[in-house]
Design a protein around this motif. Structure first.
Motif, mmCIF file in Angstrom:
data_model
loop_
_atom_site.group_PDB
_atom_site.id
_atom_site.type_symbol
_atom_site.label_atom_id
_atom_site.label_comp_id
_atom_site.label_asym_id
_atom_site.label_seq_id
_atom_site.Cartn_x
_atom_site.Cartn_y
_atom_site.Cartn_z
ATOM 1 N N GLU A 124 -2.286 33.070 -44.406
ATOM 2 C CA GLU A 124 -3.213 32.628 -45.460
ATOM 3 C C GLU A 124 -2.966 33.407 -46.732
ATOM 4 O OE1 GLU A 124 -5.666 29.866 -43.335
ATOM 5 O OE2 GLU A 124 -5.780 30.487 -45.423
ATOM 6 N N GLU B 151 -9.200 23.187 -55.832
ATOM 7 C CA GLU B 151 -9.284 23.655 -54.453
ATOM 8 C C GLU B 151 -8.770 22.609 -53.491
ATOM 9 O OE1 GLU B 151 -9.762 27.232 -54.255
ATOM 10 O OE2 GLU B 151 -10.133 26.198 -52.376
ATOM 11 N N GLU B 152 -9.142 21.350 -53.769
ATOM 12 C CA GLU B 152 -8.728 20.290 -52.842
ATOM 13 C C GLU B 152 -7.233 20.118 -52.864
ATOM 14 O OE1 GLU B 152 -12.675 18.360 -54.247
ATOM 15 O OE2 GLU B 152 -10.812 17.317 -54.731
ATOM 16 N N LYS C 97 -5.153 22.398 -53.355
ATOM 17 C CA LYS C 97 -4.562 23.482 -52.569
ATOM 18 C C LYS C 97 -4.632 23.168 -51.086
ATOM 19 C CE LYS C 97 -6.058 27.892 -52.395
ATOM 20 N NZ LYS C 97 -6.515 29.149 -52.967
ATOM 21 N N LYS C 98 -5.769 22.610 -50.689
ATOM 22 C CA LYS C 98 -5.901 22.266 -49.269
ATOM 23 C C LYS C 98 -4.882 21.212 -48.887
ATOM 24 C CE LYS C 98 -10.771 23.027 -48.505
ATOM 25 N NZ LYS C 98 -12.028 22.334 -48.326
ATOM 26 N N GLU C 99 -4.653 20.283 -49.812
ATOM 27 C CA GLU C 99 -3.668 19.237 -49.508
ATOM 28 C C GLU C 99 -2.293 19.836 -49.338
ATOM 29 O OE1 GLU C 99 -3.572 15.913 -52.218
ATOM 30 O OE2 GLU C 99 -5.750 15.970 -52.345
ATOM 31 N N ILE D 255 -1.595 22.816 -48.422
ATOM 32 C CA ILE D 255 -1.567 23.540 -47.139
ATOM 33 C C ILE D 255 -1.297 22.572 -46.005
ATOM 34 C CG2 ILE D 255 -2.895 24.874 -45.490
ATOM 35 C CD1 ILE D 255 -4.403 26.124 -47.660
ATOM 36 N N GLY E 269 -6.860 24.240 -39.420
ATOM 37 C CA GLY E 269 -6.266 22.936 -39.702
ATOM 38 C C GLY E 269 -5.005 22.677 -38.915
ATOM 39 N N GLN F 173 -8.571 13.826 -45.952
ATOM 40 C CA GLN F 173 -8.711 14.169 -47.368
ATOM 41 C C GLN F 173 -9.761 13.287 -48.025
ATOM 42 O OE1 GLN F 173 -6.192 12.357 -49.864
ATOM 43 N NE2 GLN F 173 -6.512 13.698 -51.591
ATOM 44 N N LEU G 107 -10.480 18.613 -44.818
ATOM 45 C CA LEU G 107 -9.077 18.905 -44.503
ATOM 46 C C LEU G 107 -8.913 20.079 -43.550
ATOM 47 C CD1 LEU G 107 -6.902 18.380 -47.634
ATOM 48 C CD2 LEU G 107 -6.642 17.404 -45.403
ATOM 49 N N GLY G 108 -9.539 21.209 -43.834
ATOM 50 C CA GLY G 108 -9.251 22.385 -43.022
ATOM 51 C C GLY G 108 -10.185 22.554 -41.853
#
Lengths: 365, 373
Positions: free
Chosen positions: A317, A341-342, A344-346, A348, B268, B295, B300-301
């Protein structure tokens, strides 16, 4: 001057800094302000640029490779994508990661009277093995060791344009092109040390050319570069010399061998002879000599030490975070959503924190 | 009993001999999937098929005879089945004898107009000579309703009770009848311009504030839209030993089958057939397909996915997994979010399959080289 540069960077990214006018106390105030603020832009930048002094606290942070070092140490060692990145970002920043640090710590503690230990970086595709290897090689270079770095053993085993029967041993095959290239790079990397090492044997190349005993290794290397036909044999000779000499107590240098793609030495090769039968890697001079090197009998012992495997996982992380911040700092992520933020999650999710995948995805963002 | 039942049904079908060909045509259309989506399989459709088959005109006596015979047959069937002959409805027939495609003669034979004039050859209806008597009657009727509403408004205005905020007719769950449906209702042909005029008139009726008086009249000419938010079959939300909520769902696409277990752990990680999903789907497009449902919902996580997939190719496996993930996600969502997913198309199984190769053509669509001579 350094303070000025630092504050210039501050001005770019942090907006609430007071305007800096050159006044003595003003600059000092800025300095104190810099130290007390958390410095958002340099969270991921390590202050230590010397691999020897890097500790575990710096894991996940980027340290800069000095450009001079890059030209000498890594004429051929870095992965091509990373070289492009260096050109784009105008700096070579490498992330400090635990596998490399582990190997460096082992290297620091090596007992040179014992047989050499072998470390193997292993891991999934794109998880950073070559980069960790380069990090370790950089460390060795800064310590003044002789570095024998083979960028990719796979290149020697496939797509060979020219194959000559070896002059030394007729059952084997030579690869003059790859050998000369490697000798050239080897010379660039180890220039200072080559003049110090002397050969212990006499080598005869053709009827008129020979290398005396006691000549500098540099001459041997030059000979190989000049005479393309016998370059593979020169490589073999160099390796033999180094192997013999690095064990002697009177030698004053340490040697490190780094081979990328070492599994190619024992796998299959795609090179074919003229009669379309495939060539065994054993029959290639370069590979044969390298294998002798791998054999760990630098002291004359034939003991094969077991490898020490070092696994290279995907980013953790924290490492991912710092890589992301680095790209943001370099303005690499242009897409507006990638900065949220989203986004970044994508990233990841899509890359599963694999370094090369992340690099490829961020490349077009 | 079943055999005799079948024989009666057979004779049934035999009697409606002329419509047997239409029934076979209808049968081929009634595959599993189309059964749920019968659009306009009304007498309008059968009318066209029958036109190809037999004579168009059926006399009133003929139709009456058919109705009587149908009733008698129905009573026989009820007797055989042991049901009450009096209250044996069409639905009971469909349940008991699902292969009986011959419905009530009123549904089988097209609605035809009776003779419009009497023995002295004078027409019954005053608008007969317009040619479109039912259409013009309808227009007159509608306008009459408009006048009624206006009179009502005037009265209220005179009394001083005219208010603007009154309940309007709710029109969101219905649509105007289509031209074909209107034709079928009026049992005569109308042109596009006539239809548009009719719709305009109805709209102007609806624009008046007190149109709720004539709500029943208006709703007669509106068709209810199909159930919008059909309740999806939600997978069950279970809990395993550690108290972690998980749900399992299936998905299918082309020839791939997939099963997904979503665990609400908080990491995730995704495993497909025991392998890492980065390894299994090296192509970015497939991983994007996997990412889409999570999404979209912003989760997502949050979930841990454990998937198995088999069959098909790379893209169809990704599509099957996506459907399975969306279905699995349903049990963690509220109704509104489920509706969002449905509208995004995440819950619809993709019906496209490989088209067969036809003889006389190279592939499904590609024809052989055309030579002029």
């Amino acid at each position: 001057m350094a303070l000025h540069r630092l504050s210039f960077r501050l001005r770019q990214t942090v907006t609430h800094v007071r305007s800096l006018h050159t006044s003595g106390c003003g600059q000092q105030q800025e300095a104190t302000a810099v130290e007390s603020e958390p410095e958002p832009f340099s969270v991921f930048r390590a202050q230590e640029n010397d691999p020897a002094c890097q500790s575990e606290k710096l894991i996940g942070q980027y340290y800069t490779l000095p450009p001079a070092h890059i030209k000498t140490v890594f004429p051929h060692g870095l992965p091509p994508r990373y070289q492009q990145q260096i050109k784009t970002f105008n700096e070579a920043c490498m992330m400090v990661r635990s596998p490399a640090l582990e190997v460096i710590s082992y290297l620091k503690k090596t007992d040179f009277s014992k047989p050499a230990v072998r470390y193997i970086f292993y891991g999934m595709k794109g998880s950073g093995k070559t980069m960790s290897l380069c990090h370790a090689v950089h460390f060795c270079y800064t310590q003044g060791w002789l570095v024998l770095h083979i960028p990719d053993a796979h290149l020697w085993v496939k797509n060979c344009k020219e194959l000559l029967p070896s002059s030394y041993n007729t059952s084997r095959f030579d690869q003059p092109l790859q050998a000369t290239e490697w000798l050239r790079n080897f010379r660039i990397t180890n220039e200072p040390l080559l003049s110090k090492i002397k050969t212990k044997q006499r080598y005869i190349w053709t009827k008129r050319e020979f290398t005396e005993e006691g000549a500098a290794l540099g001459e041997l290397v030059d000979q190989g570069i000049a005479r393309v036909k016998s370059s593979s044999d020169v490589v073999g000779a160099v390796i033999k010399e180094l192997r013999l000499q690095s064990g002697q107590p009177e030698s004053d240098f340490r040697m490190a061998v780094a081979v990328d793609g070492v599994n190619a030495l024992w796998g299959r090769s795609t090179i074919k002879k003229e009669d379309k039968s495939s060539v065994d890697p054993e029959e290639l001079t370069l590979v044969y000599n390298l294998r002798k090197l791998m054999k760990n009998d630098w002291r004359g012992f034939d003991s094969m030490d077991p490898f020490i495997p070092v696994s290279v996982p995907n980013y953790s992380e924290k490492e991912f975070e710092s890589c992301y911040l680095y790209y943001m700092d370099r303005q690499w992520l242009q897409h507006p959503q990638s900065r949220t933020e989203e986004g970044k999650k994508e990233i990841i999710f899509l890359s599963n924190k694999n370094p090369s995948m992340m690099d490829r995805i961020c490349a077009f963002l | 009993m079943a055999a005799s039942c079948a024989r009666t049904v057979g004779s049934f079908l035999g009697k409606c001999g002329s419509c047997s060909s239409s029934i076979s045509a209808v049968t081929s259309q009634l595959s599993r999937q189309v059964l749920s989506r019968q659009i306009c399989v009304s007498s309008a459709l059968r009318r066209k098929n029958l036109a190809a088959a037999g004579p168009e005109k059926y006399t009133m006596e003929y139709i009456k005879k058919q109705v009587e015979e149908f009733d008698i047959g129905k009573r026989h069937l009820a007797n055989m089945m042991g049901e009450d002959p009096e209250n044996f409805t069409q639905e009971d027939i469909d349940v008991r004898v699902p292969c009986c495609l011959c419905g009530h003669p009123d549904q089988v034979f097209p609605k035809q107009r009776a003779i419009q004039w009497g023995e002295d050859r004078r027409p019954f209806h005053f608008l007969f000579y317009t040619g479109k008597q039912s259409y013009y009657t309808l227009m007159h009727e509608t306008f009459g309703k408009i006048l009624v509403i206006e009179k009502y408004q005037d009265r209220l205005r005179a009394k001083g009770l005219l208010t603007k905020d009154i309940k309007q007719i709710s029109l969101s769950a219905s649509r105007w009848l289509k031209k074909e449906e209107l034709e079928e209702l009026l049992v005569e042909n109308i042109s596009i311009q006539d239809y548009n005029r009719f719709i305009q008139l109805m709209e102007s009726l609806l624009s008046m504030p007190y149109c709720t008086i004539e709500e029943e009249f208006v709703l007669r000419y509106r068709q209810n839209l199909e159930a919008q938010s059909r309740k999806q079959a939600m997978p069950v939300l279970e809990r395993d030993e550690r108290g972690v909520a998980f749900s399992t769902a299936d998905g299918r696409r082309k020839t791939s089958d997939s099963t997904v277990t979503l665990r609400d752990c908080g990491s995730g990680r995704i495993t497909i057939n025991g392998r890492d999903y980065l390894q299994y789907f090296p192509v970015l497009q497939d991983r994007e397909q996997l990412m889409f449902p999570l999404q979209f919902m912003g989760m997502l996580g949050r979930f841990d996915l454990e998937c198995t997939v088999s069959g098909g190719g790379r893209s169809s496996q990704a599509g099957a997994l996506r459907l399975a993930i969306s279905r699995g996600l349903l049990s963690f969502l509220s109704d509104g979010e489920m509706e969002n997913m449905r509208q995004a198309g995440l819950l619809t199984p993709d019906p496209r399959v490989r088209e067969r190769k036809k003889p006389g053509q190279k592939k499904a669509r590609k024809k052989f080289t055309w030579k002029k001579r």
